[in-house]
Design a protein around this motif. Sequence first.
Motif, PDB file in Angstrom:
ATOM      1  N   ARG A 273      -9.319  -9.268   1.004  1.00 27.11           N
ATOM      2  CA  ARG A 273     -10.127  -9.407   2.229  1.00 27.11           C
ATOM      3  C   ARG A 273      -9.241  -9.815   3.398  1.00 27.11           C
ATOM      4  NH1 ARG A 273     -15.577 -11.672  -0.893  1.00 27.11           N
ATOM      5  NH2 ARG A 273     -15.675  -9.735  -2.086  1.00 27.11           N
ATOM      6  N   MET A 274      -8.346 -10.752   3.146  1.00 26.24           N
ATOM      7  CA  MET A 274      -7.440 -11.190   4.221  1.00 26.24           C
ATOM      8  C   MET A 274      -6.542 -10.029   4.658  1.00 26.24           C
ATOM      9  SD  MET A 274      -7.925 -14.169   5.327  1.00 26.24           S
ATOM     10  CE  MET A 274      -8.855 -15.645   4.982  1.00 26.24           C
ATOM     11  N   HIS A 275      -6.051  -9.257   3.697  1.00 29.59           N
ATOM     12  CA  HIS A 275      -5.173  -8.125   4.042  1.00 29.59           C
ATOM     13  C   HIS A 275      -5.922  -7.112   4.911  1.00 29.59           C
ATOM     14  CE1 HIS A 275      -2.386  -8.672   0.286  1.00 29.59           C
ATOM     15  NE2 HIS A 275      -2.436  -9.734   1.055  1.00 29.59           N
ATOM     16  N   ALA A 276      -7.140  -6.780   4.490  1.00 29.77           N
ATOM     17  CA  ALA A 276      -7.917  -5.784   5.239  1.00 29.77           C
ATOM     18  C   ALA A 276      -8.165  -6.278   6.656  1.00 29.77           C
ATOM     19  CB  ALA A 276      -9.239  -5.520   4.533  1.00 29.77           C
ATOM     20  N   PHE A 277      -8.461  -7.571   6.767  1.00 35.68           N
ATOM     21  CA  PHE A 277      -8.727  -8.161   8.083  1.00 35.68           C
ATOM     22  C   PHE A 277      -7.479  -8.086   8.966  1.00 35.68           C
ATOM     23  CE2 PHE A 277      -8.232 -12.020  10.667  1.00 35.68           C
ATOM     24  CZ  PHE A 277      -9.240 -11.799  11.588  1.00 35.68           C
ATOM     25  N   VAL A 278      -6.326  -8.481   8.425  1.00 36.67           N
ATOM     26  CA  VAL A 278      -5.089  -8.479   9.227  1.00 36.67           C
ATOM     27  C   VAL A 278      -4.767  -7.057   9.665  1.00 36.67           C
ATOM     28  CG1 VAL A 278      -2.602  -8.946   9.183  1.00 36.67           C
ATOM     29  CG2 VAL A 278      -4.185 -10.548   8.094  1.00 36.67           C
ATOM     30  N   ALA A 279      -4.869  -6.119   8.729  1.00 27.45           N
ATOM     31  CA  ALA A 279      -4.494  -4.737   9.029  1.00 27.45           C
ATOM     32  C   ALA A 279      -5.427  -4.117  10.069  1.00 27.45           C
ATOM     33  CB  ALA A 279      -4.495  -3.910   7.756  1.00 27.45           C
ATOM     34  N   GLU A 280      -6.694  -4.505  10.042  1.00 21.36           N
ATOM     35  CA  GLU A 280      -7.675  -3.852  10.910  1.00 21.36           C
ATOM     36  C   GLU A 280      -7.934  -4.626  12.194  1.00 21.36           C
ATOM     37  OE1 GLU A 280      -8.740  -0.768  10.023  1.00 21.36           O
ATOM     38  OE2 GLU A 280      -9.582  -0.795  12.058  1.00 21.36           O
ATOM     39  N   HIS A 281      -7.900  -5.959  12.142  1.00 24.01           N
ATOM     40  CA  HIS A 281      -8.371  -6.739  13.290  1.00 24.01           C
ATOM     41  C   HIS A 281      -7.318  -7.644  13.921  1.00 24.01           C
ATOM     42  CE1 HIS A 281     -12.384  -5.304  12.499  1.00 24.01           C
ATOM     43  NE2 HIS A 281     -12.258  -5.660  11.233  1.00 24.01           N
ATOM     44  N   ILE A 282      -6.120  -7.667  13.368  1.00 27.45           N
ATOM     45  CA  ILE A 282      -5.060  -8.489  13.965  1.00 27.45           C
ATOM     46  C   ILE A 282      -3.941  -7.586  14.478  1.00 27.45           C
ATOM     47  CG2 ILE A 282      -3.230 -10.171  13.433  1.00 27.45           C
ATOM     48  CD1 ILE A 282      -5.859 -11.562  13.797  1.00 27.45           C
ATOM     49  N   VAL A 283      -3.363  -6.788  13.595  1.00 28.26           N
ATOM     50  CA  VAL A 283      -2.276  -5.893  14.003  1.00 28.26           C
ATOM     51  C   VAL A 283      -2.871  -4.813  14.898  1.00 28.26           C
ATOM     52  CG1 VAL A 283      -0.545  -4.259  13.164  1.00 28.26           C
ATOM     53  CG2 VAL A 283      -0.957  -6.378  11.918  1.00 28.26           C
ATOM     54  N   ARG A 284      -2.160  -4.500  15.979  1.00 27.12           N
ATOM     55  CA  ARG A 284      -2.716  -3.523  16.931  1.00 27.12           C
ATOM     56  C   ARG A 284      -1.620  -2.614  17.464  1.00 27.12           C
ATOM     57  NH1 ARG A 284      -5.267  -8.196  19.968  1.00 27.12           N
ATOM     58  NH2 ARG A 284      -5.071  -9.062  17.897  1.00 27.12           N
ATOM     59  N   GLY A 285      -2.041  -1.623  18.222  1.00 24.94           N
ATOM     60  CA  GLY A 285      -1.078  -0.762  18.903  1.00 24.94           C
ATOM     61  C   GLY A 285      -0.627   0.395  18.041  1.00 24.94           C
ATOM     62  N   LYS A 286       0.386   1.068  18.552  1.00 23.08           N
ATOM     63  CA  LYS A 286       0.856   2.310  17.953  1.00 23.08           C
ATOM     64  C   LYS A 286       1.233   2.163  16.473  1.00 23.08           C
ATOM     65  CE  LYS A 286       4.851   5.314  18.122  1.00 23.08           C
ATOM     66  NZ  LYS A 286       6.073   5.721  18.760  1.00 23.08           N
ATOM     67  N   TRP A 287       1.782   0.985  16.110  1.00 28.39           N
ATOM     68  CA  TRP A 287       2.317   0.835  14.761  1.00 28.39           C
ATOM     69  C   TRP A 287       1.315   0.300  13.758  1.00 28.39           C
ATOM     70  CZ3 TRP A 287       6.588   3.175  13.352  1.00 28.39           C
ATOM     71  CH2 TRP A 287       7.449   3.612  14.373  1.00 28.39           C
ATOM     72  N   LYS A 288       0.083   0.086  14.222  1.00 27.90           N
ATOM     73  CA  LYS A 288      -0.934  -0.514  13.355  1.00 27.90           C
ATOM     74  C   LYS A 288      -0.985   0.165  11.987  1.00 27.90           C
ATOM     75  CE  LYS A 288      -5.913  -1.248  13.304  1.00 27.90           C
ATOM     76  NZ  LYS A 288      -7.085  -1.513  14.119  1.00 27.90           N
ATOM     77  N   LYS A 289      -1.153   1.496  12.022  1.00 25.52           N
ATOM     78  CA  LYS A 289      -1.306   2.191  10.742  1.00 25.52           C
ATOM     79  C   LYS A 289      -0.193   3.190  10.525  1.00 25.52           C
ATOM     80  CE  LYS A 289      -6.053   1.259  10.020  1.00 25.52           C
ATOM     81  NZ  LYS A 289      -7.409   1.615  10.295  1.00 25.52           N
ATOM     82  N   ARG A 290       0.811   3.135  11.378  1.00 28.61           N
ATOM     83  CA  ARG A 290       1.881   4.121  11.297  1.00 28.61           C
ATOM     84  C   ARG A 290       2.923   3.666  10.288  1.00 28.61           C
ATOM     85  NH1 ARG A 290       4.317   7.576  16.081  1.00 28.61           N
ATOM     86  NH2 ARG A 290       2.112   7.813  16.494  1.00 28.61           N
ATOM     87  N   GLU A 291       3.457   4.642   9.535  1.00 31.87           N
ATOM     88  CA  GLU A 291       4.486   4.290   8.547  1.00 31.87           C
ATOM     89  C   GLU A 291       5.687   3.686   9.257  1.00 31.87           C
ATOM     90  OE1 GLU A 291       5.320   7.477   5.807  1.00 31.87           O
ATOM     91  OE2 GLU A 291       3.185   7.950   5.631  1.00 31.87           O
ATOM     92  N   ARG A 292       6.185   2.597   8.726  1.00 27.80           N
ATOM     93  CA  ARG A 292       7.295   1.873   9.362  1.00 27.80           C
ATOM     94  C   ARG A 292       8.627   2.458   8.899  1.00 27.80           C
ATOM     95  NH1 ARG A 292       4.219  -2.867   9.906  1.00 27.80           N
ATOM     96  NH2 ARG A 292       2.204  -2.079  10.632  1.00 27.80           N
ATOM     97  N   PRO A 293       9.590   2.571   9.825  1.00 29.36           N
ATOM     98  CA  PRO A 293      10.860   3.206   9.472  1.00 29.36           C
ATOM     99  C   PRO A 293      11.698   2.382   8.489  1.00 29.36           C
ATOM    100  CG  PRO A 293      10.938   2.264  11.687  1.00 29.36           C
ATOM    101  CD  PRO A 293       9.527   2.124  11.219  1.00 29.36           C
ATOM    102  N   VAL A 294      12.477   3.084   7.676  1.00 31.21           N
ATOM    103  CA  VAL A 294      13.448   2.420   6.797  1.00 31.21           C
ATOM    104  C   VAL A 294      14.652   2.068   7.671  1.00 31.21           C
ATOM    105  CG1 VAL A 294      14.985   2.686   4.822  1.00 31.21           C
ATOM    106  CG2 VAL A 294      12.694   3.745   4.792  1.00 31.21           C
ATOM    107  N   LEU A 295      14.970   0.791   7.750  1.00 27.34           N
ATOM    108  CA  LEU A 295      16.021   0.375   8.681  1.00 27.34           C
ATOM    109  C   LEU A 295      17.271  -0.129   7.961  1.00 27.34           C
ATOM    110  CD1 LEU A 295      16.304  -2.997   8.939  1.00 27.34           C
ATOM    111  CD2 LEU A 295      14.132  -2.738  10.069  1.00 27.34           C
ATOM    112  N   PHE A 296      18.381  -0.046   8.665  1.00 27.15           N
ATOM    113  CA  PHE A 296      19.622  -0.720   8.269  1.00 27.15           C
ATOM    114  C   PHE A 296      19.922  -1.732   9.360  1.00 27.15           C
ATOM    115  CE2 PHE A 296      22.296   0.726   4.692  1.00 27.15           C
ATOM    116  CZ  PHE A 296      21.372   1.578   4.095  1.00 27.15           C
ATOM    117  N   ASN A 297      20.192  -2.965   8.948  1.00 24.58           N
ATOM    118  CA  ASN A 297      20.508  -4.028   9.893  1.00 24.58           C
ATOM    119  C   ASN A 297      21.926  -4.504   9.602  1.00 24.58           C
ATOM    120  OD1 ASN A 297      20.864  -6.912  10.566  1.00 24.58           O
ATOM    121  ND2 ASN A 297      18.763  -6.793  11.321  1.00 24.58           N
ATOM    122  N   ASN A 298      22.717  -4.719  10.651  1.00 25.11           N
ATOM    123  CA  ASN A 298      24.129  -5.039  10.412  1.00 25.11           C
ATOM    124  C   ASN A 298      24.411  -6.518  10.171  1.00 25.11           C
ATOM    125  OD1 ASN A 298      23.642  -5.598  13.274  1.00 25.11           O
ATOM    126  ND2 ASN A 298      25.829  -5.997  13.382  1.00 25.11           N
TER     127      ASN A 298
END
Length: 699
Positions: A273-298
């Motif tokens: 329930r908490m996950h569904a709430f965060v994903a739907e009602h907290i996170v916002r904008g273009k990246w809300k449901k968009r797959e996140r890129p695989v990153l390399f950090n130096n």
Amino acid sequence: MIKKNGTVYRLNTPNTTLVLQADTAQILYYGARLPAGDAFAAVAPLGRRFFSAPGTNDYTECSVIVEHADGSFASQFLFSRAKTYTEKPVLPDLPSSYGEGRSLELKYTDPVTRVSLYIQYTVFEDSDVIAVSSRVVNGSKKPVRLRRLMSLQCDLIGTEQEVVTFNGTWARERHKTSRQVGRGIFINDSKGGSSSHERNPFLLIKGKEVYGFNLVYSGNHKEVAECGESGRMRVLTGLNDYLFDWTLAPGESFYAPEAVMACAPDEDALSARMHAFVAEHIVRGKWKKRERPVLFNNWEGTYFDFNAEKIEEMARAAAALGAELFVLDDGWFGHRNDDTSSLGDWFDNVEKTGGGLAALAERVRAQGLSFGIWVEPEMISEDSELYRARPNFAMKIPGREPFRMRNQLMLNMADERVQNYVVRAVTDVLSRSGAAYVKWDYNRSMTDCFGKGIAGGEYFHRYMLGLYRVLFKLQKRFPAVLFEGCAGGGGRFDLGMLCFFPQIWTSDDTDARERIAIQEGTSYAYPQSAMGAHVSACPNHQTGNSNPMAARFNVACGGVLGYELDPCALTEGERAEIAEQIAFYKEHRRLLQFGQQYRLEGENAAGFITVARDGTAVAVVNALHYSPAEPPVTVRFKGLEPSAVYEVRLCGSERTCTATGALLMQADIPVPLPDAVQTMRENSGCLRSAMFLLKRVRA
Ligand code: DGJ
């Protein structure tokens, strides 16, 4: 859905019911959904008529304390009215949940001073979560001092409750900690200005049911669980009243941050329930449901020691492995070659960046990757041009030597001029680099809280309001940029930050063995799409441990995958293995990032299973220890449909079997793990990990 019967309000979600007696400000019931038709007289408590505040005979910790102009503290908040809204009213200047949700607002007024207290409930039916916020309005003719305003008060029946918090420190965040409070009081809080590594604002109360409480706030918080003689446990969550003292002139209002609560039959359902709430009602904008890129950090690959050629070489190698984003971490600005200088000087170190950030970003993009950048905008080094020009921007108390952490001071974000400077500085970095991603770091806590003209008792919260003002502006200005929050790892992993940053760096501890508990603890309140999780080099830089590459990857699949190492230093075998890992991750990315994740636990086993709507699932089971002749490691999967049939494949092998969801969830399934002695010989310790791919072959 909100239903009214006299002064009794019933707030229904599909699986829960909250019943409020508006005139006595009592929660009559909060638990599993009740059928319609009850008037609730049977559970109405006897006696108390007022909202809990000083000046009543309720001596349990109260949620509001007002000091009136005559120096008295007594308030009797009497019910004045209730109002329902079809849309959720906006909480000004603070991050808060959004989306469709009917709301109920209750108003209570003190008849002597005319100070009013408003409590607002919003029902999010899709996630079975209720958001609660409160505000005080000074309706009197004189200023009052608000000494405490909690966001949520929830009196639960029964004192035999277990209180679970998520505690730790730097590199050891959010370890699950349980205790019985009995008849007494328990406090979970933070006082260093942020939600903290030490005590996350998320709180679980476990009795016959499991209740979860969280706060949409990133500063000092406080959660109280108190069992009094009334036989109830009172839960309060909200702003910490530590050093808090806020003056309200006549007519002024104070809004407390939003709190959220949910109730479920068990921990798994509560987390879902908490996950569904965060994903739907907290996170916002273009990246809300968009797959996140695989990153390399130096960062762990070079720390401060890099130049443009090295970064370009790393980016080329990362791209060849399948990475999509390259993140340039700390050390690219001012004359920063260690942590003693340059915070605040967000101009290019021309030498290290090979002519400037714009040019270096282009060289990274030329490898087919997007470019991401690290900043730590709330900080200032004394050895910086900014400090030399504007020493008064730093958070310091005149006449006192400031307390330094990681050799740095903080900016006085409570000052509007400082906020404007930060907006300009970050805007400039993003504009000239064209960065698609920002890692927003924050590497110390507050000590010398002071700003000219800012009352000491208002400082902590004014800092947060200043920071939020900056973040609101940047979010609006750069809607396409993916922001990842960071605070020396996971020191500000909270719902306030998640309103701006869709993901947060979970911990500076990148040892897979340590990460299991950190990510598992984090997963109680936050979905995997919020958790940055990286594979790093061995021996691990924080612990000295070596773990198999496969295990490091498996653990990182519990969050948003990245790599934090020098890809040029890999062996050919490691390169091939990482390329395969990234290809696998991309193939199953939507499932891994946005499927429903459940924790898997057992004797000497910990892991997760992430299940997609179409019945595909990835499960990871890790065994942490080994001793000869130990019992076999087994697992019971979760989240499957009992009657469906699944094909289960052990990844990296041809081994498959077919079974019903019921068998996979109810029987102890033996886990084939890599050979323990060989793992031990080739690594330090014995982290063995198995990954399964499950496919629903018959519904
Ligand atoms: C702390 C972060 O958590 C690390 O990942 C890294 O970005 C350093 N700060 C850089 O100073």
